[in-house]
Scaffold this motif. Sequence first.
Motif, short mmCIF file in Angstrom:
data_model
loop_
_atom_site.label_atom_id
_atom_site.label_comp_id
_atom_site.label_asym_id
_atom_site.label_seq_id
_atom_site.Cartn_x
_atom_site.Cartn_y
_atom_site.Cartn_z
N ALA A 125 26.10 -35.97 -32.94
CA ALA A 125 26.34 -34.56 -32.62
C ALA A 125 27.83 -34.27 -32.51
CB ALA A 125 25.63 -34.19 -31.31
N ALA A 126 28.56 -35.14 -31.85
CA ALA A 126 30.01 -34.95 -31.71
C ALA A 126 30.69 -34.95 -33.07
CB ALA A 126 30.61 -36.03 -30.82
N TYR A 127 30.25 -35.84 -33.95
CA TYR A 127 30.82 -35.91 -35.29
C TYR A 127 30.53 -34.62 -36.06
CZ TYR A 127 31.64 -37.40 -40.08
OH TYR A 127 32.07 -37.48 -41.37
N ALA A 128 29.30 -34.15 -36.01
CA ALA A 128 28.94 -32.92 -36.74
C ALA A 128 29.71 -31.72 -36.21
CB ALA A 128 27.43 -32.68 -36.64
N ILE A 129 29.83 -31.61 -34.90
CA ILE A 129 30.54 -30.48 -34.31
C ILE A 129 32.03 -30.55 -34.64
CG2 ILE A 129 31.24 -29.46 -32.11
CD1 ILE A 129 28.39 -30.22 -31.10
N SER A 130 32.61 -31.75 -34.58
CA SER A 130 34.05 -31.87 -34.88
C SER A 130 34.33 -31.58 -36.35
CB SER A 130 34.58 -33.24 -34.49
OG SER A 130 34.09 -34.24 -35.36
N ARG A 131 33.46 -32.02 -37.24
CA ARG A 131 33.64 -31.72 -38.68
C ARG A 131 33.55 -30.21 -38.92
NH1 ARG A 131 35.13 -34.63 -42.82
NH2 ARG A 131 33.54 -33.69 -44.07
N SER A 132 32.63 -29.57 -38.24
CA SER A 132 32.47 -28.12 -38.39
C SER A 132 33.69 -27.38 -37.86
CB SER A 132 31.23 -27.66 -37.64
OG SER A 132 31.22 -26.26 -37.54
N SER A 133 34.20 -27.79 -36.71
CA SER A 133 35.36 -27.09 -36.14
C SER A 133 36.61 -27.33 -36.97
CB SER A 133 35.57 -27.50 -34.69
OG SER A 133 35.92 -28.85 -34.60
N ARG A 134 36.74 -28.51 -37.59
CA ARG A 134 37.89 -28.76 -38.47
C ARG A 134 37.82 -27.89 -39.70
NH1 ARG A 134 37.51 -34.65 -39.37
NH2 ARG A 134 36.64 -35.07 -37.35
N ARG A 135 36.63 -27.75 -40.27
CA ARG A 135 36.48 -26.89 -41.45
C ARG A 135 36.80 -25.44 -41.11
NH1 ARG A 135 30.99 -29.09 -43.68
NH2 ARG A 135 31.77 -30.96 -44.67
N THR A 136 36.29 -24.98 -39.97
CA THR A 136 36.51 -23.60 -39.55
C THR A 136 37.99 -23.35 -39.30
OG1 THR A 136 34.34 -23.57 -38.55
CG2 THR A 136 35.87 -21.87 -37.88
N SER A 137 38.66 -24.25 -38.60
CA SER A 137 40.08 -24.02 -38.30
C SER A 137 40.93 -24.15 -39.55
CB SER A 137 40.55 -24.99 -37.21
OG SER A 137 40.45 -26.32 -37.67
N SER A 138 40.60 -25.04 -40.48
CA SER A 138 41.39 -25.14 -41.71
C SER A 138 41.11 -23.95 -42.63
CB SER A 138 41.11 -26.46 -42.43
OG SER A 138 39.79 -26.49 -42.93
N GLY A 139 39.88 -23.43 -42.58
CA GLY A 139 39.56 -22.25 -43.39
C GLY A 139 40.26 -21.00 -42.92
N THR A 140 40.40 -20.84 -41.63
CA THR A 140 41.09 -19.66 -41.10
C THR A 140 42.59 -19.82 -41.21
OG1 THR A 140 40.97 -20.58 -38.88
CG2 THR A 140 39.26 -18.99 -39.52
N ALA A 141 43.08 -21.03 -41.26
CA ALA A 141 44.52 -21.24 -41.38
C ALA A 141 45.00 -20.82 -42.77
CB ALA A 141 44.88 -22.70 -41.12
#
Length: 143
Positions: A125-141
């Motif tokens: 779960a931690a891995y899935a959530i961290s991958r999702s948050s990295r994608r979201t933050s890199s997408g908005t950047a």
Amino acid sequence: MSVALPVLAVTLAYVVWRTRAWFPALVAVLAMALVPALVAPLQSLLARPGPPPMAPDTGFYPSGHAATAAVAYGLCALLLHHRLLPHGCALLNAAVGLGLVHQGYHWPADVVGSWCVAVLLLCAAAYAISRSSRRTSSGTARS
């Protein structure tokens, strides 16, 4: 279960309300759904008898109650991102495990086995959530 699941439900509602992010909540729900999906077959396959009051019955390893508590409280700690929550989560789960053993519902190994299942689910779960948050933050950047 009558405490851990409502605590998780309140935490999920708070996290979704606060962050407007649904993916971590969906990951948490999936992780909780996987607890009985993993524990029940293991209990049937291993057919371990319980401690003396439960002796003729089987299916005590790993403990479903301890796994449910460990995953639910672990997900709360994971989702709320507070530095003291993992320590509180560990203490709470130790108390749950000790209570199950003390009341004669499980052997100590049953509880430890359920914690091993919980660690696997929480790491996933931690891995899935961290991958999702990295994608979201890199997408908005990039926008």
